[in-house]
Design an enzyme around this catalytic site. Structure first.
Site, PDB file in Angstrom:
ATOM      1  CD  GLU A 147      -2.908  -1.308   2.217  1.00  0.00           C
ATOM      2  OE1 GLU A 147      -2.549  -0.768   3.288  1.00  0.00           O
ATOM      3  OE2 GLU A 147      -3.909  -2.039   2.115  1.00  0.00           O
TER       4      GLU A 147
ATOM      5  CD  GLU B  15      -1.684  -3.786  11.470  1.00  0.00           C
ATOM      6  OE1 GLU B  15      -1.726  -3.649  10.235  1.00  0.00           O
ATOM      7  OE2 GLU B  15      -2.417  -3.136  12.254  1.00  0.00           O
TER       8      GLU B  15
END
Length: 670
Positions: A464, A606
């Site tokens: 991304e 994460e």
């Protein structure tokens, strides 16, 4: 970069030291460390998620599955925490145990039976033990079982109240009483409306105890209180049963939350817990056993525990990146489902996998409308889906309008479900319409070049960091596989696939450097990337199959991956295992979770050094590294296959149990 690595190393060493105080077995993780850093472990049942903490009887929040409100007026949707009816204030001689000196404090997660047990001595007066469960057999309910042993004479009082999160208008509460077959039930119901979109949530709770004991009970609108005097050596046991229901799931959540606690009272604790345990035993038929590495065994089983906790068969719901542990990523559904969490469930629990793909099928109308809104045909799935199936991505993020590969990812997932189950009836009734409309979208999205090849321009990549680029390798590769799947599905369903589907699949561009290395997108110059992208063409897409090509792509992209989410290393580990390099695979495998663990239970965040837990997407990647990498399993048009692969030297054996509809076991040894 050197400073970052030093800081990361310090964080890992600190976390490792804290977790060294925890005791790990195959099925239990226990800790005696009451100090920071600490992060609780979620107990969930696919309907609600309960997050306990270290302080006595502390419950940080209760998450609801796919119940949404706006995060602000005219804001994007965000998953709602529920009203929390699991609040217990336990006092000894008028003093709350949370305010007393504690000793002999232990917490233990039992993954096999999905319970968290906390024990401690409070103020040298009482030995207290309590178990928390999110009942698998009642997806909107949980129970806390409490046992108190008096070390000295004492007066015990217990208050049960309900906490209303800030996302709601002020709550109302009512004390209720009824008698069912000579059983008197006194309980409380609290209810509130979400501030912006009006979701209604009701929570009911009841305290159960032995009526033969001299217990005084005062149940009012404010609290349900029980109290008793205990002599030294006496025991007192009670249970808190609570249910949280919303008008997403029930027309009348107010009376339904009552019904559920009344049902639980009449069913009895023994039957409730027995059924809960039986359902978890059924889930654990799909399991992974690693011989020779207790630490890896515990980490993998903890990952499975969380994915099983966050989902249910027959729910037609999916798993957000943080499951039912928090409001992370607003509880939306991303590609994380189809690419990372869905594949392990497809191998180990087809019921959960079917629910995850049916979640998308149920939201085809929203995907059709998005395609129409942006000038395309077929279905264009949202990058971030809430319960309505519409785009819920923040407006500042370009991923919402431009990260289109998710539509191909979903098509591939649907085809793989058929390949695993061979359920032709499902394909005809459910899967074919999805695959057809996915293919229709891509025929309207691609652009024909002068040389009769096809391009997809102006996308956000799986990496991304790359926005507004052309011919992203992963996007185009996923489109190729989705179109091929649609053609095969048409044939099985007796339909005629348009010839353009095959033409695009055969002629879509995949960029390469001069030496043959897959180029992430047209014009990519070797800059840092957020996460694996071009490497996904080898696995899971199976487009790059030559070993030297796979190895060249691995060598090129591994040093270019930034300190992004953990999934990249799991994919790299998987591919090295299939290339026969078990030691390199293991080196990367531990990087996909060890730096991200948070004490004391080793749950994963994460990003390394953060505490945003529990990152279910990373769990899915880790499980694929073992199932599809070290054990070599794969799904093809002909069903399950086992490819050659290698284990690290210290692993003796990997066994993946309960695979596929026939519940087979597959083993890999040296």
């Amino acid at each position: 970069m050197t400073r970052y690595l030093f800081v990361l190393l310090c964080q890992v060493l600190t976390a490792t030291a804290s977790m060294a105080q925890a005791t790990h077995t195959d099925w239990q993780i226990s800790t005696q460390s009451y100090a920071d850093p600490y992060h609780g472990v979620t107990l969930a049942n696919g309907g609600i998620g309960i997050l306990p903490w270290r302080e006595p009887f502390s419950i940080r929040h209760v998450m609801l599955n796919h119940v949404f409100d706006a995060h602000a007026e005219h804001g994007i949707s965000r998953v709602l925490p529920g009203l929390n009816p699991f609040v217990l204030n336990v006092s000894l001689d008028g003093r709350n145990v949370s305010d007393t000196p504690l000793s002999e404090w232990i917490q233990e997660l039992d993954m096999r039976h999905a319970l968290l047990r906390t024990t401690f001595v409070a103020d040298s007066k009482a030995r207290i033990s309590y178990d928390i469960r999110a009942l698998r057999n009642m997806p909107y309910a949980g129970v806390i079982h409490v046992n108190i042993e008096a070390i000295d004479d004492l007066f015990l009082s217990v208050d049960n109240t309900t906490v209303t999160p800030n996302e709601y208008e002020p709550a109302k509460s009512s004390a209720l009483e009824l008698t069912v077959n000579d059983t008197q039930i006194r309980y409380r119901r609290s209810w509130a409306t979400a501030r912006h979109r009006g979701a209604n949530v009701s929570a009911s709770a009841v305290l159960l105890f032995d009526p033969e004991q001299m217990v005084d009970q005062n149940c009012s609108d404010e609290r349900n209180r029980i109290s008793i005097s205990l002599k030294k050596g006496e025991h007192f046991t009670f249970d808190l049963i609570a249910a949280i229901c919303s008008d997403r799931d029930f027309i009348d959540p107010w009376n339904e939350s009552d019904r559920e606690v009344i049902y639980a009272v009449k069913e009895g604790m023994d039957r409730l817990i027995s059924r809960h345990n039986a359902l978890w035993e059924e889930l654990w038929q799909g399991d992974i056993e690693i011989e020779g590495d207790d630490e890896a065994q515990q980490a993998v089983r903890l990952a499975l525990y969380h994915l099983y906790s966050f989902a249910r068969a027959d729910s037609r719901l999916s798993i957000p990146p943080y499951g039912l542990s928090s409001q992370g990523y607003s509880g939306h559904i991303f590609w994380d489902t189809e690419l990372w969490m869905y594949p392990p469930m497809l191998f180990l629990n087809q019921g959960i996998a079917e629910s995850m793909i049916n979640y998308r099928i149920d939201r085809l109308p929203g995907a059709r409308h998005k395609a129409l809104a942006y000038g395309y045909r077929g279905v264009m799935f949202p990058w971030e889906s809430d319960d309505a199936g519409e785009e819920a991505c923040p407006t500042w993020a370009l991923t919402g309008p431009f990260e289109h590969h998710i539509t191909a990812d979903i098509g591939i997932a649907a085809w793989n479900y058929y390949c695993m189950t061979r359920d032709l009836n499902w394909l005809r009734k459910e899967g074919w319409s999805l695959l057809r409309e996915v293919a229709d979208f891509w025929t309207s999205r691609v652009e024909r070049n002068k040389d009769n090849t096809y391009s997809i321009r102006n996308v956000v990549c799986a990496d991304e960091y790359a926005e507004g680029v052309d011919d992203n390798a992963f996007t185009n590769g996923a489109v190729m596989k989705a179109l091929q799947a649609a053609v095969k599905a048409a044939r099985l369903c007796g339909e005629k696939a348009p010839g353009i589907w095959t033409e695009i699949a055969e002629k879509i561009r995949i960029p390469h450097f001069e030496d043959g290395t897959t180029r992430e997108y047209e014009g990519y110059d070797g800059r840092l990337i957020k996460q694996a992208d071009a490497n996904l063409l080898a696995y899971p897409l199976g487009i790059v199959t030559n070993k030297e090509d796979i190895r060249r792509d691995l060598e090129y992209y591994e040093p270019r991956i930034d300190a992004g989410p953990a999934m990249s290393y799991s994919i790299l580990a998987l591919q090295h295992a299939r290339l026969g390099d078990g030691e390199k695979a293991y080196e990367l495998f531990i990087k996909c979770y060890q730096p991200n663990r948070v004490p004391p239970f080793g749950i994963t965040a994460e990003y390394a050094g953060s505490t945003n837990c529990y990152f279910a997407t990373g769990a899915g990647g880790m499980l694929q590294a073992v199932i599809n990498g070290f054990c070599g399993l794969d799904i093809s048009d002909k069903g399950i296959t086992q490819n050659p692969s290698a284990l690290p030297k210290h692993w003796k054996r990997v066994t993946v149990k309960g695979v596929g509809p026939d519940r087979k076991s597959y083993t890999r040894t040296h």
